[in-house]
Design a protein around this motif. Structure first.
Motif, PDB file in Angstrom:
ATOM      1  N   UNK A  94      35.205  -6.892 -21.288  1.00 23.07           N
ATOM      2  CA  UNK A  94      34.871  -8.517 -20.688  1.00 23.07           C
ATOM      3  C   UNK A  94      33.878  -8.957 -19.677  1.00 23.07           C
ATOM      4  N   UNK A  95      32.914  -7.583 -19.641  1.00 24.48           N
ATOM      5  CA  UNK A  95      32.843  -8.080 -18.355  1.00 24.48           C
ATOM      6  C   UNK A  95      33.385  -8.498 -16.814  1.00 24.48           C
ATOM      7  N   UNK A  96      34.507  -8.069 -17.230  1.00 24.67           N
ATOM      8  CA  UNK A  96      35.060  -8.266 -15.324  1.00 24.67           C
ATOM      9  C   UNK A  96      35.499  -7.819 -14.805  1.00 24.67           C
ATOM     10  N   UNK A  97      35.936  -7.473 -13.172  1.00 23.49           N
ATOM     11  CA  UNK A  97      35.493  -6.140 -12.391  1.00 23.49           C
ATOM     12  C   UNK A  97      37.497  -6.351 -12.301  1.00 23.49           C
ATOM     13  N   UNK A  98      37.091  -4.898 -12.252  1.00 23.93           N
ATOM     14  CA  UNK A  98      38.939  -4.857 -12.825  1.00 23.93           C
ATOM     15  C   UNK A  98      39.689  -4.062 -11.260  1.00 23.93           C
ATOM     16  N   UNK A  99      39.120  -3.443 -11.289  1.00 16.82           N
ATOM     17  CA  UNK A  99      38.695  -2.633  -9.680  1.00 16.82           C
ATOM     18  C   UNK A  99      38.244  -1.980  -9.032  1.00 16.82           C
ATOM     19  N   UNK A 100      38.142  -2.365  -7.610  1.00 20.09           N
ATOM     20  CA  UNK A 100      37.140  -2.679  -6.328  1.00 20.09           C
ATOM     21  C   UNK A 100      38.130  -1.616  -5.100  1.00 20.09           C
ATOM     22  N   UNK A 101      36.798  -0.785  -5.328  1.00 17.99           N
ATOM     23  CA  UNK A 101      37.823   0.139  -3.982  1.00 17.99           C
ATOM     24  C   UNK A 101      36.411  -0.051  -2.781  1.00 17.99           C
TER      25      UNK A 101
END
Length: 121
Positions: A94-101
């Motif tokens: 869907x073009x959403x950021x689901x994980x950030x490190x």
């Protein structure tokens, strides 16, 4: 898919480096997984914008996109010194950021931006 992830990563970079919090929230999934070696229990968006505001400049040194993942390495400059920040994003269909490190240069943060460190760290 890689072009879509590259687009999301580009919008993410533009938003956090200029303090556009509304855009950051639009890009984030409802419950993203977030890992950081700087203030892991604090407000992530607040930290992003405070970090960007403290710097003289931020530029993308390297970007690699593979499948739904983007790896970014930034050159951050403050007071004539340049240091690095690494960031890894996972983007949904869907073009959403689901994980950030995020991996900050804690030595540089401690020397140049100690106000960003948690009390007692």
């Amino acid at each position: 898919m890689e072009n879509a992830v590259e687009d999301v990563a580009g919008r993410w970079v533009a938003a956090w480096t200029t303090g556009r919090t509304a855009e950051l929230f639009r890009l984030l999934a409802a419950a993203p997984a977030i890992e950081s070696n700087l203030d892991p229990d604090g407000d992530f968006i607040e930290l992003l914008t405070a970090y960007a505001a403290a710097l003289d400049s931020i530029s993308v040194f390297s970007q690699t996109v593979l499948d739904r993942r983007a790896a970014l390495v930034y050159d951050c400059a403050l007071g004539g010194e340049t240091f690095r920040l690494a960031e890894f994003l996972t983007v949904s269909d869907a073009g959403l950021v689901t994980e950030i490190r995020r991996v900050y240069d804690l030595d540089a943060v401690e020397r140049l931006m100690p106000h960003l460190l948690l009390t007692g760290q």
